[in-house]
Design a protein around this motif. Structure first.
Motif, PDB file in Angstrom:
ATOM      1  N   GLY A 169       0.810  -1.209   0.000  1.00 58.72           N
ATOM      2  CA  GLY A 169       0.000   0.000   0.000  1.00 58.72           C
ATOM      3  C   GLY A 169       0.845   1.261   0.000  1.00 58.72           C
ATOM      4  O   GLY A 169       0.520   2.249  -0.667  1.00 58.72           O
ATOM      5  N   LEU A 170       1.952   1.221   0.746  1.00 62.18           N
ATOM      6  CA  LEU A 170       2.854   2.374   0.781  1.00 62.18           C
ATOM      7  C   LEU A 170       3.477   2.632  -0.580  1.00 62.18           C
ATOM      8  O   LEU A 170       3.664   3.780  -0.985  1.00 62.18           O
ATOM      9  N   ALA A 171       3.806   1.556  -1.300  1.00 66.63           N
ATOM     10  CA  ALA A 171       4.408   1.696  -2.618  1.00 66.63           C
ATOM     11  C   ALA A 171       3.463   2.413  -3.572  1.00 66.63           C
ATOM     12  O   ALA A 171       3.888   3.248  -4.380  1.00 66.63           O
ATOM     13  N   GLY A 176       7.590   4.588  -6.808  1.00 64.87           N
ATOM     14  CA  GLY A 176       8.759   3.709  -6.836  1.00 64.87           C
ATOM     15  C   GLY A 176       9.950   4.271  -6.092  1.00 64.87           C
ATOM     16  O   GLY A 176      10.559   3.584  -5.252  1.00 64.87           O
ATOM     17  N   ILE A 177      10.312   5.527  -6.368  1.00 61.81           N
ATOM     18  CA  ILE A 177      11.476   6.122  -5.714  1.00 61.81           C
ATOM     19  C   ILE A 177      11.203   6.347  -4.233  1.00 61.81           C
ATOM     20  O   ILE A 177      12.065   6.102  -3.376  1.00 61.81           O
ATOM     21  N   GLY A 206      13.181  -7.719  -1.720  1.00 61.32           N
ATOM     22  CA  GLY A 206      12.019  -6.833  -1.755  1.00 61.32           C
ATOM     23  C   GLY A 206      11.899  -6.034  -0.473  1.00 61.32           C
ATOM     24  O   GLY A 206      12.771  -5.240  -0.135  1.00 61.32           O
ATOM     25  N   ASP A 207      10.813  -6.267   0.267  1.00 56.82           N
ATOM     26  CA  ASP A 207      10.589  -5.551   1.533  1.00 56.82           C
ATOM     27  C   ASP A 207      10.943  -6.423   2.738  1.00 56.82           C
ATOM     28  O   ASP A 207      10.428  -6.225   3.835  1.00 56.82           O
TER      29      ASP A 207
END
Length: 341
Positions: A169-171, A176-177, A206-207
């Motif tokens: 959700g944050l992405a 992207g940056i 990834g995360d």
């Protein structure tokens, strides 16, 4: 004395010893064999190594850590080397070795420039090694040099999987940056706890960050569990700063497992040390399950049984949970911690 300060003092002691040996080496290279000249060289080695070591550990790796970490590799190398060179010039310019040894100061441009060039080159090489160690990990660098995993071997390991909750959700909101900057800041913060509890960052996927300990190191004081809780504490303290910069504070969930893994070098152009085995698969699936339990963390009973002392915080027995890929499920515990939304 906290663990971080104790670790830095141990490193400083090693650096001081190395500086003393380097002082003897310089004395020998200059052909100085008298007790007075040898004492001067040793004092220079000790002074320079102690000063540089203290600045590195308590300034560059302290208040300046975040700023230096944001610099590109070459700029970081130049700044650190310039600081090292400045210290060397000051110590040698005022001839502090002769002053402390109580011998007459002699203006010798040859000796000054030899000592300066020797120390400056050594400083750049040391910073280059430190920079490479930061890129691939200090333990990975050491293992490549020693060839420990050139031939695959089997080891018992604790493996900690830590995932940034809500990153999808944050992405979408940050772009992207923006999400890259968010993850970078978060992982930098989490790494402090890894170093404090003597873990090894296996990789970032990834995360998610994967941290590992050998059995002997991880069993002491339940270090993997302490590491995870220290990560949460660090994120909690930094939450207001993240809120101001990104509009959200990072939250983590995770899992811990223990067992036998196969470790070995793999590849050619970009050679790496990789971990394979059921422990890695099960640990990753436990992390998936942690999203459904209160507290957002699961540790297998296999991991808990290997600690040499009970963890200093409450854990909850969750019994046997079904897990993908295992017909018999797995016995787990959870942490008494706030649930993740």
């Amino acid at each position: 004395m906290n663990a971080r300060l104790e670790r830095k003092l141990r490193i400083l002691a090693v650096v001081m010893m190395a500086g003393t040996i380097a002082g003897f080496a310089v004395s020998f290279a200059l052909g100085s064999t008298s007790p007075a000249s040898t004492a001067v060289s040793v004092i220079y080695g000790l002074l320079i190594s102690t000063t540089i070591g203290a600045v590195e550990l308590f300034v560059l790796d302290g208040p300046m850590r975040a700023w230096l970490g944001n610099l590109p590799f070459t700029a970081n190398l130049i700044v650190r080397s310039a600081i090292y060179a400045s210290i060397i010039v000051i110590v040698q310019l005022f001839q502090l070795g002769e002053v402390i040894a109580g011998v007459p100061r002699v203006a010798s441009r040859g000796n000054f420039w030899f000592g300066f060039i020797y120390s400056a080159v050594l400083s750049v090489l040391m910073n280059l090694v430190f920079g490479i160690a930061n890129l691939i990990g200090p333990r990975a660098l050491r293992n490549f040099i020693t060839g420990r995993y050139h031939t695959p071997i089997e080891e018992n390991r604790f493996v900690l999987f830590v995932d940034i909750a809500g990153s999808t959700g944050l992405a979408e909101r940050l772009g992207g940056i923006g999400i890259h900057r968010f993850l970078d800041r978060t992982f930098r913060l989490l790494t402090v706890a890894v170093v404090d509890y003597r873990g090894e960052v296996l990789g970032y996927v990834g995360d998610e960050v994967i941290v590992t300990w050998r059995e002997r190191e991880g069993a002491v004081d339940a270090r993997p569990l302490r590491c995870f809780m220290a990560m949460r504490d660090a994120l909690s303290r930094a939450s207001s700063q993240f809120e101001r910069e990104f509009g959200a504070a990072p939250r983590i969930r995770g899992s811990l497992h223990f067992g036998s893994v196969i470790i070995g070098e793999i590849g050619d152009i970009k050679r790496a040390i990789v971990f394979n085995g059921d422990v890695m698969n099960t640990g990753a699936r436990l992390e998936e399950l942690s999203r459904t339990v209160e507290g957002g963390f699961l540790a297998s009973r296999a991991a808990m049984a290997r600690f040499d002392s009970a963890p200093p915080f409450a854990v909850r027995d969750l019994g046997q949970l079904p897990i993908r890929g295992r017909a018999d499920g797995i016995d787990v515990v959870g942490l008494d911690a706030p649930a993740l939304a």
